[in-house]
Design a protein around this motif. Structure first.
Motif, PDB file in Angstrom:
ATOM      1  N   THR A   1       0.951  -1.208   0.177  1.00  0.00           N
ATOM      2  CA  THR A   1       0.126   0.003   0.143  1.00  0.00           C
ATOM      3  C   THR A   1       0.918   1.275   0.023  1.00  0.00           C
ATOM      4  O   THR A   1       0.339   2.223  -0.162  1.00  0.00           O
ATOM      5  CB  THR A   1      -0.968  -0.097   1.231  1.00  0.00           C
ATOM      6  OG1 THR A   1      -0.321  -0.063   2.435  1.00  0.00           O
ATOM      7  CG2 THR A   1      -1.772  -1.234   1.013  1.00  0.00           C
ATOM      8  N   ALA A   2       2.268   1.170  -0.088  1.00  0.00           N
ATOM      9  CA  ALA A   2       3.095   2.510  -0.067  1.00  0.00           C
ATOM     10  C   ALA A   2       4.192   2.019  -0.871  1.00  0.00           C
ATOM     11  O   ALA A   2       4.531   0.963  -0.972  1.00  0.00           O
ATOM     12  CB  ALA A   2       3.406   2.555   1.565  1.00  0.00           C
TER      13      ALA A   2
ATOM     14  N   VAL B   1       8.865  -2.125   7.042  1.00  0.00           N
ATOM     15  CA  VAL B   1       7.467  -1.947   7.219  1.00  0.00           C
ATOM     16  C   VAL B   1       7.050  -1.489   8.888  1.00  0.00           C
ATOM     17  O   VAL B   1       7.958  -1.575   9.367  1.00  0.00           O
ATOM     18  CB  VAL B   1       6.836  -3.305   7.159  1.00  0.00           C
ATOM     19  CG1 VAL B   1       7.159  -4.003   5.694  1.00  0.00           C
ATOM     20  CG2 VAL B   1       7.458  -4.128   8.184  1.00  0.00           C
ATOM     21  N   ASP B   2       6.144  -0.892   8.945  1.00  0.00           N
ATOM     22  CA  ASP B   2       5.538  -0.415   9.946  1.00  0.00           C
ATOM     23  C   ASP B   2       5.525  -1.407  10.843  1.00  0.00           C
ATOM     24  O   ASP B   2       4.624  -2.426  10.653  1.00  0.00           O
ATOM     25  CB  ASP B   2       4.205   0.268   9.600  1.00  0.00           C
ATOM     26  CG  ASP B   2       3.837   1.154  10.745  1.00  0.00           C
ATOM     27  OD1 ASP B   2       4.154   2.329  11.091  1.00  0.00           O
ATOM     28  OD2 ASP B   2       2.872   0.458  11.556  1.00  0.00           O
TER      29      ASP B   2
ATOM     30  N   GLU C   1       1.493  -2.124  11.833  1.00  0.00           N
ATOM     31  CA  GLU C   1       0.627  -2.437  10.397  1.00  0.00           C
ATOM     32  C   GLU C   1       1.775  -2.731   9.245  1.00  0.00           C
ATOM     33  O   GLU C   1       2.107  -1.700   8.735  1.00  0.00           O
ATOM     34  CB  GLU C   1      -0.373  -1.240  10.098  1.00  0.00           C
ATOM     35  CG  GLU C   1      -1.265  -1.717   8.950  1.00  0.00           C
ATOM     36  CD  GLU C   1      -1.764  -3.169   8.964  1.00  0.00           C
ATOM     37  OE1 GLU C   1      -1.237  -4.032   8.080  1.00  0.00           O
ATOM     38  OE2 GLU C   1      -2.716  -3.073   9.807  1.00  0.00           O
ATOM     39  N   GLU C   2       2.007  -4.260   9.061  1.00  0.00           N
ATOM     40  CA  GLU C   2       2.951  -4.476   8.082  1.00  0.00           C
ATOM     41  C   GLU C   2       2.675  -4.251   6.851  1.00  0.00           C
ATOM     42  O   GLU C   2       3.484  -4.444   6.019  1.00  0.00           O
ATOM     43  CB  GLU C   2       3.504  -5.988   8.490  1.00  0.00           C
ATOM     44  CG  GLU C   2       4.257  -6.022   9.793  1.00  0.00           C
ATOM     45  CD  GLU C   2       4.854  -7.553   9.704  1.00  0.00           C
ATOM     46  OE1 GLU C   2       4.540  -8.129   8.752  1.00  0.00           O
ATOM     47  OE2 GLU C   2       5.145  -7.678  11.154  1.00  0.00           O
ATOM     48  N   ARG C   3       1.452  -3.832   6.512  1.00  0.00           N
ATOM     49  CA  ARG C   3       0.987  -3.525   5.135  1.00  0.00           C
ATOM     50  C   ARG C   3       1.421  -2.211   4.559  1.00  0.00           C
ATOM     51  O   ARG C   3       1.541  -2.031   3.532  1.00  0.00           O
ATOM     52  CB  ARG C   3      -0.696  -3.598   4.892  1.00  0.00           C
ATOM     53  CG  ARG C   3      -1.262  -5.044   5.093  1.00  0.00           C
ATOM     54  CD  ARG C   3      -2.693  -4.873   4.985  1.00  0.00           C
ATOM     55  NE  ARG C   3      -3.049  -4.290   3.628  1.00  0.00           N
ATOM     56  CZ  ARG C   3      -3.496  -5.023   2.823  1.00  0.00           C
ATOM     57  NH1 ARG C   3      -3.301  -6.563   2.659  1.00  0.00           N
ATOM     58  NH2 ARG C   3      -4.002  -4.516   1.695  1.00  0.00           N
ATOM     59  N   ASN C   4       1.876  -1.475   5.623  1.00  0.00           N
ATOM     60  CA  ASN C   4       2.336  -0.159   5.337  1.00  0.00           C
ATOM     61  C   ASN C   4       3.971  -0.281   5.146  1.00  0.00           C
ATOM     62  O   ASN C   4       4.520  -0.440   6.036  1.00  0.00           O
ATOM     63  CB  ASN C   4       2.040   0.708   6.346  1.00  0.00           C
ATOM     64  CG  ASN C   4       0.474   1.128   6.569  1.00  0.00           C
ATOM     65  OD1 ASN C   4      -0.131   0.987   5.717  1.00  0.00           O
ATOM     66  ND2 ASN C   4       0.104   1.195   7.818  1.00  0.00           N
TER      67      ASN C   4
ATOM     68  N   PHE D   1       7.638   1.021   3.952  1.00  0.00           N
ATOM     69  CA  PHE D   1       8.275   2.310   4.116  1.00  0.00           C
ATOM     70  C   PHE D   1       8.979   2.360   3.182  1.00  0.00           C
ATOM     71  O   PHE D   1       9.457   3.351   2.422  1.00  0.00           O
ATOM     72  CB  PHE D   1       8.899   2.488   5.506  1.00  0.00           C
ATOM     73  CG  PHE D   1       9.965   3.685   5.610  1.00  0.00           C
ATOM     74  CD1 PHE D   1       9.458   5.003   5.779  1.00  0.00           C
ATOM     75  CD2 PHE D   1      11.266   3.401   5.263  1.00  0.00           C
ATOM     76  CE1 PHE D   1      10.287   6.071   5.912  1.00  0.00           C
ATOM     77  CE2 PHE D   1      11.970   4.450   5.553  1.00  0.00           C
ATOM     78  CZ  PHE D   1      11.543   5.769   5.831  1.00  0.00           C
TER      79      PHE D   1
END
Length: 200
Positions: free
Chosen positions: A17-18, A104-105, A108-111, A113
């Motif tokens: 997602t990023a 990743v965050d 929330e690992e979907r985010n 970096f």
């Protein structure tokens, strides 16, 4: 002592997602590298959410620094880094034929970096230019070449709290290199597997 997991796992990959950041580098270039499969892919190719992901390593506490100008002689020195811009989870992941380091965050690992595609055996010998370089003054500090979905890349500093984390990081990249080399040899009908270690 920080908890870490180095055991490989197989999961279904969520669609990222990023993409890579634009504020943590000393160098930015024009697009010259095809997008990684870890970014949004061509709609005619295999959708990212249908790929199988293999997790080689997960380290819960990694630090990213903005790099100062590179020294005119020698390599990068972690002791020179002062501007920390991010802290979160590092993952070494394989999807299809590609390997990458994902930052990743932590919550929330979907985010995602940043994405650092790993290019094994770039020069056919020492993995020069594979995406990760060591600093010359500490085994816990690295420089990574991250890339966004448009193919633009930049360099960031990566640091771990513990030497054991840095050792596990190196080991995960080397294990990936060896297995990919073995797979290529088997596909080409070549006997034996190269034993030369990569300089990560």
């Amino acid at each position: 002592m920080l908890k870490r997991r180095s055991k490989a796992a197989v999961t279904t990959t969520p669609k990222p997602t990023a993409t890579a950041p634009t504020t943590t580098t000393s160098t930015t270039t024009k697009p010259n590298t095809p997008p990684s499969i870890f970014h949004a892919t061509d709609p005619t190719s295999t959708p990212a959410d249908e790929l199988i992901e293999r997790l080689r390593l997960k380290i819960l506490n990694a630090h990213v620094f903005k790099l100062p100008p590179k020294p005119s002689s020698g390599g990068w020195r972690g002791a020179d880094w002062r501007d920390k811009v991010w802290q979160g989870t590092l993952k070494v992941v394989e999807r299809g034929e590609e390997t990458a380091v994902l930052l990743v965050d932590a919550a929330e690992e979907r985010n995602i970096f940043a994405v650092c595609p790993i290019r094994h055996n770039v020069d056919g010998k020492n993995n020069v230019g594979n995406g990760v370089d060591r600093c010359i003054d500490s085994s816990r500090y690295f420089v990574m070449r991250i890339q966004n979905a448009q193919g633009r890349h930049m360099f960031i500093g990566l640091a771990f709290n513990e030497r054991n984390d840095a050792f596990d990081f190196n080991t995960a990249l080397e294990d990936s290199r060896r297995e990919k080399e073995m797979e290529r040899n088997v596909a080409a009908g070549v006997g034996g597997v190269g034993d030369k270690g990569g300089d990560y």
